[in-house]
Design an enzyme around this catalytic site. Sequence first.
Site, mmCIF file in Angstrom:
data_model
loop_
_atom_site.group_PDB
_atom_site.id
_atom_site.type_symbol
_atom_site.label_atom_id
_atom_site.label_comp_id
_atom_site.label_asym_id
_atom_site.label_seq_id
_atom_site.Cartn_x
_atom_site.Cartn_y
_atom_site.Cartn_z
ATOM 1 N N SER A 153 0.841 -1.193 0.000
ATOM 2 C CA SER A 153 0.000 0.000 0.000
ATOM 3 C C SER A 153 0.883 1.253 0.000
ATOM 4 O O SER A 153 1.647 1.465 -0.938
ATOM 5 C CB SER A 153 -0.958 -0.062 1.199
ATOM 6 O OG SER A 153 -2.010 0.853 1.065
ATOM 7 N N ASP A 236 -9.028 -5.252 -4.597
ATOM 8 C CA ASP A 236 -8.624 -3.856 -4.510
ATOM 9 C C ASP A 236 -9.621 -3.039 -5.331
ATOM 10 O O ASP A 236 -10.293 -3.570 -6.232
ATOM 11 C CB ASP A 236 -7.205 -3.673 -5.084
ATOM 12 C CG ASP A 236 -6.117 -3.778 -4.024
ATOM 13 O OD1 ASP A 236 -6.296 -3.222 -2.926
ATOM 14 O OD2 ASP A 236 -5.085 -4.415 -4.305
ATOM 15 N N HIS A 268 -7.354 -5.998 -0.185
ATOM 16 C CA HIS A 268 -6.212 -5.117 0.061
ATOM 17 C C HIS A 268 -5.417 -5.521 1.310
ATOM 18 O O HIS A 268 -4.255 -5.138 1.447
ATOM 19 C CB HIS A 268 -6.725 -3.675 0.215
ATOM 20 C CG HIS A 268 -5.656 -2.638 0.291
ATOM 21 N ND1 HIS A 268 -5.010 -2.151 -0.819
ATOM 22 C CD2 HIS A 268 -5.094 -1.996 1.354
ATOM 23 C CE1 HIS A 268 -4.117 -1.256 -0.458
ATOM 24 N NE2 HIS A 268 -4.140 -1.142 0.866
#
Length: 293
Positions: A153, A236, A268
């Site tokens: 991320s 995602d 995610h």
Amino acid sequence: MAGWRDMPAEALEEQYSPSRWSPRLGRDAVIQAHLAATAAGTQRARARAQTSLHVPYGDGEGEKLDIYFPTDPSGTFPVLVYIHGGYWQCLSKDESGFAAPPLVSRGVAVVAVGYDTAPKGHMDAMVLQVRRGLAFLVERYAGIRGVYLCGHSAGAHLAAMVLSTDWTEYGVVPDIKGAVLVSGVYDLEPILHTYVNDALNMSREVAQRNSPMLCVAPAAPAAAACEVLVAVAQHDSPEFRRQSQEYGQALRAAGWSVSLLDLAGMDHFDIIEKLSEDSYILTQVILNMISRA
């Protein structure tokens, strides 16, 4: 699909809110589960591995490394440098050792990099901290045989910025043989228009100079030998998936060796949590990348 500039503010916020896209759990629950999984995984890693924790690479409060040594650290060893996510404003290296057990048992050291998150840290400083942390690491440990970056991320963004580093001012050139960029953000401009920037307080200029998409360097001979894996989760958001695809394409166009891995069934959060498992596909991909070098 219209670009992010054409999205209503509410839709853009949703695109950059990863917890809204997990089919497993609700927004708050998936974040709490992520915090619990990474913290518990790190506790297990610290209990099993030989470690050097809180090693300072600078004078700043957040400028520390956690090092998980291979089970048999004699001689030289490759190192996976893990850069945590948390939208540049939460999490820390203290929940970032969960990926160590499958790697240290196969002769790979794992280093979790700390950096000052917002609001204390700002974007320029975070990028410099991660670069300095890596320079310190390779100077301090002569036994390192190849560096592999791994970021999740916001950490994937920081790892990508490490790939664009001009190392001449650092007095050392880390031998970066691979990078695994997981569910990252590579163009920061959309972030300016979301809640994420409330703590970061980035200007457009700061966002641009810290956007990996705008800093892709032509692959030098060493960079061409660096294998880059851009990984993204099925669950995602479309914007996160677009950013991964476009950054991978930009690297490839500049001569980098790039592959894109789209992980079915993952969101995610579990896309990175599962690195604590030997049998997880991304764990195996990382081990294979290291063994090929």
